[in-house]
Design an enzyme around this catalytic site. Sequence first.
Site, PDB file in Angstrom:
ATOM      1  N   LYS A 187     -14.221  -7.033  84.603  1.00 63.11           N
ATOM      2  CA  LYS A 187     -12.905  -6.750  84.008  1.00 63.11           C
ATOM      3  C   LYS A 187     -12.911  -5.375  83.336  1.00 63.11           C
ATOM      4  O   LYS A 187     -11.932  -4.625  83.396  1.00 63.11           O
ATOM      5  CB  LYS A 187     -12.534  -7.828  82.974  1.00 63.11           C
TER       6      LYS A 187
ATOM      7  N   SER B 172      -6.551 -10.364  83.705  1.00 62.00           N
ATOM      8  CA  SER B 172      -5.702  -9.181  83.831  1.00 62.00           C
ATOM      9  C   SER B 172      -4.304  -9.552  84.274  1.00 62.00           C
ATOM     10  O   SER B 172      -4.095 -10.540  84.972  1.00 62.00           O
ATOM     11  CB  SER B 172      -6.289  -8.199  84.840  1.00 62.00           C
TER      12      SER B 172
ATOM     13  N   HIS C 203     -12.602  -2.931  86.028  1.00 57.43           N
ATOM     14  CA  HIS C 203     -11.188  -3.001  86.463  1.00 57.43           C
ATOM     15  C   HIS C 203     -10.334  -2.098  85.571  1.00 57.43           C
ATOM     16  O   HIS C 203      -9.522  -1.310  86.044  1.00 57.43           O
ATOM     17  CB  HIS C 203     -10.700  -4.448  86.386  1.00 57.43           C
ATOM     18  N   ASN C 204     -10.546  -2.202  84.275  1.00 56.87           N
ATOM     19  CA  ASN C 204      -9.754  -1.375  83.358  1.00 56.87           C
ATOM     20  C   ASN C 204     -10.076   0.106  83.503  1.00 56.87           C
ATOM     21  O   ASN C 204      -9.197   0.949  83.401  1.00 56.87           O
ATOM     22  CB  ASN C 204      -9.981  -1.820  81.913  1.00 56.87           C
TER      23      ASN C 204
ATOM     24  N   GLU D  56      -8.210   1.169  86.319  1.00 52.27           N
ATOM     25  CA  GLU D  56      -6.803   1.231  85.867  1.00 52.27           C
ATOM     26  C   GLU D  56      -6.529   2.584  85.181  1.00 52.27           C
ATOM     27  O   GLU D  56      -5.525   3.239  85.453  1.00 52.27           O
ATOM     28  CB  GLU D  56      -6.568   0.055  84.905  1.00 52.27           C
TER      29      GLU D  56
HETATM   30  C1  6PG Z   1      -4.922  -5.829  82.037  1.00 51.81           C
HETATM   31  C2  6PG Z   1      -4.911  -4.661  81.115  1.00 51.81           C
HETATM   32  C3  6PG Z   1      -5.057  -5.120  79.694  1.00 51.81           C
HETATM   33  C4  6PG Z   1      -4.667  -4.080  78.669  1.00 51.81           C
HETATM   34  C5  6PG Z   1      -5.522  -2.864  78.709  1.00 51.81           C
HETATM   35  C6  6PG Z   1      -4.865  -1.688  78.032  1.00 51.81           C
HETATM   36  O1  6PG Z   1      -5.760  -5.831  82.916  1.00 51.81           O
HETATM   37  O2  6PG Z   1      -4.089  -6.715  81.880  1.00 51.81           O
HETATM   38  O3  6PG Z   1      -5.957  -3.805  81.432  1.00 51.81           O
HETATM   39  O4  6PG Z   1      -6.339  -5.615  79.527  1.00 51.81           O
HETATM   40  O5  6PG Z   1      -3.332  -3.753  78.852  1.00 51.81           O
HETATM   41  O6  6PG Z   1      -6.705  -3.173  78.054  1.00 51.81           O
HETATM   42  O7  6PG Z   1      -5.873  -0.824  77.728  1.00 51.81           O
HETATM   43  P1  6PG Z   1      -5.689   0.428  76.819  1.00 51.81           P
HETATM   44  O8  6PG Z   1      -4.935   0.019  75.598  1.00 51.81           O
HETATM   45  O9  6PG Z   1      -7.067   0.838  76.527  1.00 51.81           O
HETATM   46  O10 6PG Z   1      -4.908   1.397  77.645  1.00 51.81           O
END
Ligand code: 6PG
Length: 475
Positions: free
Chosen positions: A182, A128, A185-186, A189
Amino acid sequence: ARAQIGVTGLAVMGSNIARNFARHGHTVALHNRSVAKTDALLAEHGDDGDFVRTETIEEFVAALQKPRRVLIMVKAGDPTDAVIEELAGAMEPGDIIIDGGNALYTDTIRREASLRERGLHFVGAGISGGEEGALNGPSIMPGGPKESYEALGPLLESIAAQVDGTPCCTHIGPDGSGHFVKMVHNGIEYADMQLIGEAYHLFRDALGYDAERIADVFTEWNAGDLESYLVEITAEVLRQKDAKTGTPLVDVIVDAAEQKGTGRWTVKSALDLGVPVTGIAEAVFARALSGSRDQRAAARGLASGTLGDKPTDAAQFTEDIRRALYASKVVAYAQGFDQIAAGSAEYGWNVTRADLATIWRGGCIIRAQFLNRIKEAYDADPELPSLILAPYFREAIESGIDSWRRVVATATMLGIPVPGFASSLSYYDGLRAERLPAALTQGQRDFFGAHTYERVDSPGKFHTLWSGDRSEVVA
Ligand code: 6PG
Protein backbone atom coordinates in the site's frame (compact mmCIF):
# COMPACT_ATOMS: atom_id res chain seq x y z
CA ALA A 1 -22.75 -12.64 19.96
CA ARG A 2 -24.00 -12.05 16.48
CA ALA A 3 -21.67 -9.64 14.64
CA GLN A 4 -19.41 -11.03 11.90
CA ILE A 5 -17.10 -8.03 12.03
CA GLY A 6 -16.40 -5.13 14.34
CA VAL A 7 -15.15 -1.72 13.31
CA THR A 8 -13.48 0.59 15.81
CA GLY A 9 -12.62 4.16 14.83
CA LEU A 10 -15.61 5.71 13.15
CA ALA A 11 -14.20 8.75 11.40
CA VAL A 12 -15.08 9.00 7.72
CA MET A 13 -13.07 5.99 6.47
CA GLY A 14 -14.16 3.77 9.38
CA SER A 15 -17.83 4.75 9.08
CA ASN A 16 -17.88 4.17 5.36
CA ILE A 17 -16.24 0.76 5.63
CA ALA A 18 -18.64 -0.23 8.40
CA ARG A 19 -21.56 0.83 6.19
CA ASN A 20 -20.08 -1.08 3.26
CA PHE A 21 -19.97 -4.29 5.38
CA ALA A 22 -23.55 -3.71 6.54
CA ARG A 23 -24.78 -3.09 3.01
CA HIS A 24 -23.32 -6.44 2.04
CA GLY A 25 -25.45 -8.20 4.63
CA HIS A 26 -22.87 -8.54 7.40
CA THR A 27 -23.78 -7.70 10.97
CA VAL A 28 -21.33 -5.03 12.11
CA ALA A 29 -20.42 -4.18 15.70
CA LEU A 30 -19.55 -0.49 16.04
CA HIS A 31 -17.15 1.08 18.49
CA ASN A 32 -15.62 4.49 18.86
CA ARG A 33 -13.73 6.17 21.67
CA SER A 34 -16.50 8.74 21.95
CA VAL A 35 -19.96 7.18 21.63
CA ALA A 36 -21.27 10.33 19.97
CA LYS A 37 -19.68 9.28 16.65
CA THR A 38 -21.26 5.83 16.89
CA ASP A 39 -24.65 7.37 17.55
CA ALA A 40 -24.24 9.85 14.72
CA LEU A 41 -23.49 7.00 12.32
CA LEU A 42 -26.50 5.03 13.54
CA ALA A 43 -28.78 8.07 13.34
CA GLU A 44 -27.78 8.91 9.78
CA HIS A 45 -27.15 5.50 8.27
CA GLY A 46 -28.59 2.96 10.72
CA ASP A 47 -30.83 1.58 7.99
CA ASP A 48 -27.89 0.64 5.77
CA GLY A 49 -27.98 -2.77 7.47
CA ASP A 50 -27.56 -4.59 10.75
CA PHE A 51 -25.39 -2.75 13.29
CA VAL A 52 -24.64 -3.52 16.93
CA ARG A 53 -24.08 -0.41 19.02
CA THR A 54 -21.45 -0.81 21.72
CA GLU A 55 -19.86 1.57 24.20
CA THR A 56 -16.97 -0.24 25.85
CA ILE A 57 -14.28 -2.45 24.35
CA GLU A 58 -15.57 -5.37 26.45
CA GLU A 59 -19.08 -4.94 25.06
CA PHE A 60 -17.65 -4.58 21.57
CA VAL A 61 -15.61 -7.77 21.78
CA ALA A 62 -18.51 -9.65 23.36
CA ALA A 63 -20.72 -8.71 20.39
CA LEU A 64 -18.49 -10.61 17.93
CA GLN A 65 -18.77 -14.18 16.64
CA LYS A 66 -15.63 -16.31 16.93
CA PRO A 67 -13.05 -16.11 15.60
CA ARG A 68 -13.57 -12.44 16.38
CA ARG A 69 -12.64 -10.06 13.60
CA VAL A 70 -12.01 -6.42 14.45
CA LEU A 71 -11.04 -3.78 11.94
CA ILE A 72 -9.16 -0.82 13.42
CA MET A 73 -9.57 2.44 11.50
CA VAL A 74 -7.69 4.95 13.63
CA LYS A 75 -4.73 7.25 13.01
CA ALA A 76 -1.47 5.49 12.16
CA GLY A 77 1.16 5.51 14.91
CA ASP A 78 0.53 5.65 18.67
CA PRO A 79 -3.29 5.71 18.50
CA THR A 80 -3.15 2.35 16.65
CA ASP A 81 -0.89 0.83 19.32
CA ALA A 82 -3.22 2.04 22.06
CA VAL A 83 -6.30 0.46 20.47
CA ILE A 84 -4.45 -2.79 19.72
CA GLU A 85 -3.38 -3.04 23.36
CA GLU A 86 -6.93 -2.55 24.61
CA LEU A 87 -8.39 -5.02 22.15
CA ALA A 88 -5.73 -7.66 22.69
CA GLY A 89 -6.48 -7.60 26.42
CA ALA A 90 -10.12 -8.44 25.74
CA MET A 91 -9.66 -10.96 22.90
CA GLU A 92 -8.84 -14.69 22.83
CA PRO A 93 -6.34 -16.83 20.94
CA GLY A 94 -7.38 -17.27 17.31
CA ASP A 95 -9.10 -13.87 17.14
CA ILE A 96 -8.10 -11.49 14.36
CA ILE A 97 -7.16 -7.82 14.59
CA ILE A 98 -6.99 -5.95 11.29
CA ASP A 99 -5.31 -2.57 10.97
CA GLY A 100 -6.84 -0.80 7.99
CA GLY A 101 -4.91 2.45 8.38
CA ASN A 102 -1.89 3.68 6.44
CA ALA A 103 0.53 2.11 8.93
CA LEU A 104 4.27 2.03 8.37
CA TYR A 105 5.05 -1.57 7.38
CA THR A 106 7.82 -1.93 9.96
CA ASP A 107 5.26 -1.10 12.67
CA THR A 108 3.05 -3.82 11.21
CA ILE A 109 5.91 -6.34 11.34
CA ARG A 110 6.49 -5.47 15.00
CA ARG A 111 2.79 -5.64 15.93
CA GLU A 112 2.25 -8.92 14.12
CA ALA A 113 5.16 -10.55 15.94
CA SER A 114 4.03 -9.36 19.34
CA LEU A 115 0.40 -10.39 18.83
CA ARG A 116 1.44 -13.77 17.43
CA GLU A 117 3.19 -14.42 20.74
CA ARG A 118 -0.14 -13.82 22.45
CA GLY A 119 -1.94 -16.23 20.10
CA LEU A 120 -3.72 -13.47 18.17
CA HIS A 121 -3.71 -12.94 14.42
CA PHE A 122 -2.73 -9.50 13.23
CA VAL A 123 -3.51 -8.44 9.69
CA GLY A 124 -2.06 -5.20 8.30
CA ALA A 125 -4.41 -4.29 5.48
CA GLY A 126 -3.71 -1.49 3.04
CA ILE A 127 -7.01 0.03 1.97
CA SER A 128 -7.16 2.38 -0.97
CA GLY A 129 -9.93 4.33 -2.58
CA GLY A 130 -10.52 7.26 -0.29
CA GLU A 131 -13.91 7.92 1.28
CA GLU A 132 -15.90 6.94 -1.75
CA GLY A 133 -13.99 3.71 -2.23
CA ALA A 134 -14.43 2.77 1.43
CA LEU A 135 -18.20 3.00 0.99
CA ASN A 136 -18.65 1.56 -2.48
CA GLY A 137 -15.70 -0.78 -2.92
CA PRO A 138 -12.06 -0.15 -2.09
CA SER A 139 -8.97 -2.05 -3.15
CA ILE A 140 -7.79 -4.05 -0.13
CA MET A 141 -4.25 -5.35 0.43
CA PRO A 142 -4.27 -7.60 3.51
CA GLY A 143 -0.98 -8.96 4.81
CA GLY A 144 -0.67 -11.35 7.73
CA PRO A 145 -0.95 -15.03 8.68
CA LYS A 146 -2.33 -17.09 5.81
CA GLU A 147 -4.68 -19.00 8.19
CA SER A 148 -6.41 -15.81 9.19
CA TYR A 149 -7.23 -15.06 5.58
CA GLU A 150 -9.55 -18.09 5.51
CA ALA A 151 -11.79 -16.52 8.13
CA LEU A 152 -11.30 -12.98 6.91
CA GLY A 153 -10.82 -13.11 3.14
CA PRO A 154 -14.42 -13.76 2.07
CA LEU A 155 -15.62 -10.90 4.26
CA LEU A 156 -13.09 -8.44 2.83
CA GLU A 157 -13.58 -9.66 -0.72
CA SER A 158 -17.32 -9.10 -0.42
CA ILE A 159 -16.89 -5.37 0.21
CA ALA A 160 -13.99 -4.76 -2.20
CA ALA A 161 -14.35 -3.29 -5.68
CA GLN A 162 -14.95 -5.95 -8.33
CA VAL A 163 -13.44 -5.92 -11.82
CA ASP A 164 -14.72 -8.50 -14.33
CA GLY A 165 -16.10 -10.50 -11.41
CA THR A 166 -12.74 -10.55 -9.58
CA PRO A 167 -12.56 -8.84 -6.19
CA CYS A 168 -9.87 -6.19 -5.72
CA CYS A 169 -8.61 -7.96 -2.61
CA THR A 170 -6.22 -10.83 -2.15
CA HIS A 171 -3.86 -12.12 0.51
CA ILE A 172 -0.58 -10.31 -0.17
CA GLY A 173 1.81 -12.22 2.08
CA PRO A 174 2.96 -12.37 5.72
CA ASP A 175 3.20 -9.59 8.33
CA GLY A 176 4.04 -6.16 6.89
CA SER A 177 3.58 -7.06 3.21
CA GLY A 178 0.10 -5.54 2.87
CA HIS A 179 1.10 -2.20 4.30
CA PHE A 180 4.33 -2.27 2.30
CA VAL A 181 2.53 -2.65 -1.02
CA LYS A 182 0.00 0.00 0.00
CA MET A 183 2.92 2.32 0.75
CA VAL A 184 4.38 1.73 -2.70
CA HIS A 185 0.89 2.16 -4.19
CA ASN A 186 0.87 5.62 -2.64
CA GLY A 187 4.35 6.33 -3.96
CA ILE A 188 3.13 5.48 -7.45
CA GLU A 189 0.08 7.66 -6.76
CA TYR A 190 2.46 10.56 -6.02
CA ALA A 191 4.40 9.94 -9.25
CA ASP A 192 1.23 9.67 -11.31
CA MET A 193 -0.10 12.93 -9.86
CA GLN A 194 3.21 14.70 -10.45
CA LEU A 195 3.32 13.61 -14.10
CA ILE A 196 -0.25 14.77 -14.65
CA GLY A 197 0.73 18.05 -12.98
CA GLU A 198 3.66 18.49 -15.35
CA ALA A 199 1.41 17.87 -18.36
CA TYR A 200 -0.97 20.51 -17.02
CA HIS A 201 1.92 22.92 -16.49
CA LEU A 202 3.05 22.47 -20.11
CA PHE A 203 -0.45 23.07 -21.46
CA ARG A 204 -0.75 26.17 -19.33
CA ASP A 205 2.65 27.73 -19.92
CA ALA A 206 3.90 26.29 -23.23
CA LEU A 207 0.58 26.31 -25.09
CA GLY A 208 -1.19 29.01 -23.08
CA TYR A 209 -4.35 26.92 -22.54
CA ASP A 210 -6.84 27.86 -19.83
CA ALA A 211 -8.08 25.33 -17.28
CA GLU A 212 -11.26 24.54 -19.19
CA ARG A 213 -9.36 23.72 -22.36
CA ILE A 214 -6.87 21.56 -20.47
CA ALA A 215 -9.79 19.75 -18.86
CA ASP A 216 -11.05 18.89 -22.35
CA VAL A 217 -7.69 17.34 -23.23
CA PHE A 218 -7.72 15.18 -20.10
CA THR A 219 -11.28 14.11 -20.79
CA GLU A 220 -10.24 13.05 -24.26
CA TRP A 221 -7.20 11.20 -22.94
CA ASN A 222 -9.42 9.39 -20.50
CA ALA A 223 -11.08 7.66 -23.44
CA GLY A 224 -7.76 6.07 -24.52
CA ASP A 225 -4.67 4.32 -23.15
CA LEU A 226 -4.42 6.77 -20.27
CA GLU A 227 -7.90 5.95 -18.96
CA SER A 228 -7.63 6.14 -15.19
CA TYR A 229 -9.24 7.54 -12.09
CA LEU A 230 -6.57 10.22 -11.65
CA VAL A 231 -6.89 11.48 -15.25
CA GLU A 232 -10.68 11.49 -14.87
CA ILE A 233 -10.68 13.53 -11.67
CA THR A 234 -8.01 15.87 -13.07
CA ALA A 235 -10.53 16.99 -15.69
CA GLU A 236 -13.15 17.49 -12.98
CA VAL A 237 -10.83 19.51 -10.78
CA LEU A 238 -9.79 21.68 -13.73
CA ARG A 239 -13.40 22.31 -14.72
CA GLN A 240 -14.45 23.41 -11.24
CA LYS A 241 -15.23 27.14 -10.97
CA ASP A 242 -14.59 29.06 -7.78
CA ALA A 243 -17.89 30.32 -6.33
CA LYS A 244 -16.25 33.43 -4.92
CA THR A 245 -14.34 34.71 -7.96
CA GLY A 246 -15.91 32.85 -10.86
CA THR A 247 -12.44 31.82 -12.08
CA PRO A 248 -11.25 28.21 -12.28
CA LEU A 249 -10.80 26.91 -8.74
CA VAL A 250 -7.32 25.61 -9.61
CA ASP A 251 -6.23 29.21 -10.18
CA VAL A 252 -7.07 30.26 -6.61
CA ILE A 253 -5.66 27.24 -4.79
CA VAL A 254 -2.23 27.88 -3.22
CA ASP A 255 0.41 26.00 -5.21
CA ALA A 256 2.04 24.28 -2.22
CA ALA A 257 1.42 20.52 -2.13
CA GLU A 258 1.15 18.76 1.21
CA GLN A 259 1.80 15.16 2.12
CA LYS A 260 1.01 12.89 5.00
CA GLY A 261 4.01 10.60 4.69
CA THR A 262 3.45 7.48 2.62
CA GLY A 263 5.31 8.86 -0.42
CA ARG A 264 8.24 9.83 1.75
CA TRP A 265 8.24 6.38 3.38
CA THR A 266 8.33 4.79 -0.07
CA VAL A 267 11.45 6.71 -0.98
CA LYS A 268 13.14 6.02 2.37
CA SER A 269 12.49 2.32 1.96
CA ALA A 270 13.70 2.41 -1.65
CA LEU A 271 16.94 4.03 -0.50
CA ASP A 272 17.46 1.22 2.01
CA LEU A 273 16.65 -1.44 -0.58
CA GLY A 274 18.83 0.27 -3.20
CA VAL A 275 16.02 0.50 -5.75
CA PRO A 276 16.06 3.58 -8.00
CA VAL A 277 12.49 4.87 -7.71
CA THR A 278 13.44 8.13 -9.37
CA GLY A 279 9.91 9.01 -10.52
CA ILE A 280 8.45 8.62 -7.05
CA ALA A 281 11.38 10.45 -5.44
CA GLU A 282 11.05 13.40 -7.83
CA ALA A 283 7.34 13.55 -7.03
CA VAL A 284 7.99 13.66 -3.29
CA PHE A 285 10.68 16.31 -3.74
CA ALA A 286 8.50 18.34 -6.11
CA ARG A 287 5.89 18.56 -3.36
CA ALA A 288 8.59 19.64 -0.92
CA LEU A 289 9.86 22.29 -3.34
CA SER A 290 6.35 23.62 -3.90
CA GLY A 291 5.94 23.86 -0.15
CA SER A 292 9.17 25.83 0.37
CA ARG A 293 7.20 29.03 0.15
CA ASP A 294 9.74 31.43 1.67
CA GLN A 295 12.56 30.22 -0.55
CA ARG A 296 10.33 30.37 -3.60
CA ALA A 297 9.32 33.94 -2.76
CA ALA A 298 12.97 34.91 -2.40
CA ALA A 299 13.94 33.18 -5.67
CA ARG A 300 11.10 34.54 -7.80
CA GLY A 301 13.20 37.12 -9.64
CA LEU A 302 16.03 34.77 -10.64
CA ALA A 303 16.99 34.88 -14.31
CA SER A 304 15.69 32.26 -16.72
CA GLY A 305 18.39 32.84 -19.31
CA THR A 306 17.47 32.93 -22.97
CA LEU A 307 14.35 30.89 -23.54
CA GLY A 308 13.37 28.96 -26.64
CA ASP A 309 10.27 29.36 -28.78
CA LYS A 310 6.91 27.99 -27.79
CA PRO A 311 5.64 25.06 -29.84
CA THR A 312 3.74 26.20 -32.91
CA ASP A 313 1.91 22.97 -33.66
CA ALA A 314 -0.40 22.61 -30.67
CA ALA A 315 -1.91 19.33 -31.86
CA GLN A 316 1.53 17.75 -32.29
CA PHE A 317 2.75 19.02 -28.93
CA THR A 318 -0.41 17.73 -27.24
CA GLU A 319 0.24 14.29 -28.69
CA ASP A 320 3.87 14.55 -27.58
CA ILE A 321 2.79 15.31 -24.03
CA ARG A 322 0.37 12.39 -24.07
CA ARG A 323 3.11 9.99 -25.13
CA ALA A 324 5.61 11.47 -22.67
CA LEU A 325 3.06 11.06 -19.90
CA TYR A 326 2.40 7.46 -20.83
CA ALA A 327 6.08 6.55 -21.06
CA SER A 328 6.94 8.28 -17.78
CA LYS A 329 4.02 6.54 -16.14
CA VAL A 330 5.30 3.16 -17.31
CA VAL A 331 8.66 4.03 -15.73
CA ALA A 332 7.05 5.04 -12.42
CA TYR A 333 5.11 1.77 -12.25
CA ALA A 334 8.14 -0.24 -13.34
CA GLN A 335 10.15 1.30 -10.51
CA GLY A 336 7.37 0.76 -7.97
CA PHE A 337 7.02 -2.90 -8.96
CA ASP A 338 10.81 -3.27 -8.71
CA GLN A 339 10.64 -1.94 -5.18
CA ILE A 340 7.89 -4.42 -4.33
CA ALA A 341 10.02 -7.27 -5.69
CA ALA A 342 12.99 -6.05 -3.65
CA GLY A 343 10.92 -5.64 -0.46
CA SER A 344 9.40 -9.06 -0.98
CA ALA A 345 12.84 -10.64 -1.38
CA GLU A 346 14.27 -8.76 1.61
CA TYR A 347 11.47 -9.85 3.95
CA GLY A 348 10.66 -13.22 2.37
CA TRP A 349 7.08 -12.29 1.52
CA ASN A 350 6.65 -13.98 -1.86
CA VAL A 351 4.46 -11.20 -3.21
CA THR A 352 2.99 -12.02 -6.62
CA ARG A 353 3.15 -8.91 -8.75
CA ALA A 354 0.44 -10.07 -11.15
CA ASP A 355 -1.94 -10.35 -8.17
CA LEU A 356 -1.18 -6.80 -7.18
CA ALA A 357 -1.81 -5.48 -10.65
CA THR A 358 -5.10 -7.41 -10.54
CA ILE A 359 -6.34 -5.87 -7.30
CA TRP A 360 -5.22 -2.38 -8.31
CA ARG A 361 -7.44 -2.45 -11.40
CA GLY A 362 -10.38 -1.21 -9.36
CA GLY A 363 -11.20 0.62 -6.16
CA CYS A 364 -7.84 2.28 -5.56
CA ILE A 365 -6.59 5.74 -6.43
CA ILE A 366 -4.19 4.50 -9.13
CA ARG A 367 -6.79 2.32 -10.82
CA ALA A 368 -6.34 2.43 -14.57
CA GLN A 369 -6.87 0.46 -17.77
CA PHE A 370 -3.11 0.20 -17.83
CA LEU A 371 -3.13 -2.21 -14.85
CA ASN A 372 -4.66 -4.88 -17.10
CA ARG A 373 -1.55 -4.66 -19.26
CA ILE A 374 0.69 -4.90 -16.18
CA LYS A 375 -1.18 -7.98 -15.01
CA GLU A 376 -0.75 -9.58 -18.44
CA ALA A 377 2.95 -8.73 -18.43
CA TYR A 378 3.58 -10.40 -15.06
CA ASP A 379 1.27 -13.33 -15.89
CA ALA A 380 3.32 -13.96 -19.01
CA ASP A 381 6.63 -13.67 -17.12
CA PRO A 382 6.49 -13.51 -13.31
CA GLU A 383 10.25 -12.87 -13.24
CA LEU A 384 10.17 -10.03 -15.76
CA PRO A 385 13.39 -8.03 -15.09
CA SER A 386 11.56 -4.73 -15.64
CA LEU A 387 8.07 -3.81 -16.66
CA ILE A 388 9.46 -1.65 -19.44
CA LEU A 389 10.78 -4.83 -21.08
CA ALA A 390 7.33 -6.38 -21.42
CA PRO A 391 6.53 -6.37 -25.17
CA TYR A 392 3.45 -4.15 -24.81
CA PHE A 393 5.21 -1.46 -22.77
CA ARG A 394 8.41 -1.66 -24.73
CA GLU A 395 6.40 -0.99 -27.88
CA ALA A 396 4.54 1.92 -26.25
CA ILE A 397 7.78 3.53 -25.07
CA GLU A 398 9.65 2.95 -28.31
CA SER A 399 6.84 4.49 -30.32
CA GLY A 400 6.67 7.45 -27.92
CA ILE A 401 10.36 8.05 -27.36
CA ASP A 402 10.72 10.90 -29.86
CA SER A 403 7.76 12.68 -28.30
CA TRP A 404 9.20 12.12 -24.85
CA ARG A 405 12.51 13.70 -25.84
CA ARG A 406 10.79 16.63 -27.55
CA VAL A 407 8.70 17.34 -24.45
CA VAL A 408 11.68 17.29 -22.09
CA ALA A 409 13.77 19.40 -24.50
CA THR A 410 10.97 21.92 -25.09
CA ALA A 411 10.21 22.20 -21.37
CA THR A 412 13.89 22.76 -20.66
CA MET A 413 14.13 25.47 -23.33
CA LEU A 414 11.02 27.16 -21.94
CA GLY A 415 12.19 27.00 -18.33
CA ILE A 416 9.26 24.82 -17.29
CA PRO A 417 10.24 22.29 -14.60
CA VAL A 418 9.47 18.69 -15.56
CA PRO A 419 11.32 16.63 -12.94
CA GLY A 420 9.06 13.63 -13.49
CA PHE A 421 9.26 13.52 -17.28
CA ALA A 422 12.97 14.32 -17.33
CA SER A 423 14.11 11.94 -14.62
CA SER A 424 12.05 9.09 -16.08
CA LEU A 425 13.62 9.68 -19.46
CA SER A 426 17.08 9.73 -17.88
CA TYR A 427 16.25 6.51 -16.06
CA TYR A 428 15.23 4.93 -19.35
CA ASP A 429 18.38 6.13 -21.07
CA GLY A 430 20.46 4.98 -18.10
CA LEU A 431 18.92 1.53 -18.08
CA ARG A 432 19.45 0.96 -21.79
CA ALA A 433 22.98 2.49 -21.89
CA GLU A 434 25.83 0.41 -23.21
CA ARG A 435 28.45 2.03 -20.93
CA LEU A 436 27.62 4.24 -17.95
CA PRO A 437 30.05 6.72 -16.37
CA ALA A 438 29.97 4.51 -13.28
CA ALA A 439 33.32 3.15 -14.46
CA LEU A 440 34.78 6.56 -13.73
CA THR A 441 33.06 6.64 -10.35
CA GLN A 442 34.72 3.33 -9.52
CA GLY A 443 38.08 4.70 -10.62
CA GLN A 444 37.64 7.75 -8.40
CA ARG A 445 36.61 5.62 -5.45
CA ASP A 446 39.64 3.46 -5.92
CA PHE A 447 41.84 6.57 -6.20
CA PHE A 448 40.83 8.24 -2.97
CA GLY A 449 39.81 5.27 -0.86
CA ALA A 450 41.30 2.09 -2.33
CA HIS A 451 37.73 0.85 -2.70
CA THR A 452 38.71 -1.47 -5.61
CA TYR A 453 37.00 -2.11 -8.94
CA GLU A 454 36.15 -4.98 -11.23
CA ARG A 455 37.55 -5.33 -14.78
CA VAL A 456 35.58 -6.03 -17.92
CA ASP A 457 38.12 -8.67 -18.97
CA SER A 458 38.98 -10.70 -15.85
CA PRO A 459 37.14 -11.77 -12.70
CA GLY A 460 38.03 -10.53 -9.21
CA LYS A 461 38.65 -7.18 -7.55
CA PHE A 462 41.52 -4.88 -8.46
CA HIS A 463 43.27 -1.86 -7.06
CA THR A 464 45.64 0.59 -8.71
CA LEU A 465 48.54 1.86 -6.60
CA TRP A 466 47.58 5.48 -7.29
CA SER A 467 50.11 7.05 -4.93
CA GLY A 468 52.80 4.54 -5.86
CA ASP A 469 53.95 3.39 -9.29
CA ARG A 470 50.36 3.12 -10.52
CA SER A 471 50.60 -0.54 -11.28
CA GLU A 472 47.54 -2.69 -10.72
CA VAL A 473 47.31 -5.28 -8.00
CA VAL A 474 44.74 -7.94 -7.23
CA ALA A 475 42.78 -6.73 -4.23
C1 6PG B 1 -5.64 5.96 -1.07
C2 6PG B 1 -4.90 7.21 -0.78
C3 6PG B 1 -5.03 7.56 0.68
C4 6PG B 1 -4.66 8.99 1.00
C5 6PG B 1 -3.24 9.31 0.71
C6 6PG B 1 -3.01 10.80 0.60
O1 6PG B 1 -5.01 5.05 -1.58
O2 6PG B 1 -6.84 5.90 -0.82
O3 6PG B 1 -3.56 7.05 -1.10
O4 6PG B 1 -4.32 6.62 1.41
O5 6PG B 1 -5.51 9.84 0.31
O6 6PG B 1 -2.48 8.80 1.76
O7 6PG B 1 -1.67 10.98 0.80
P1 6PG B 1 -1.02 12.38 1.00
O8 6PG B 1 -1.82 13.14 1.99
O9 6PG B 1 0.33 12.05 1.49
O10 6PG B 1 -1.05 13.02 -0.35
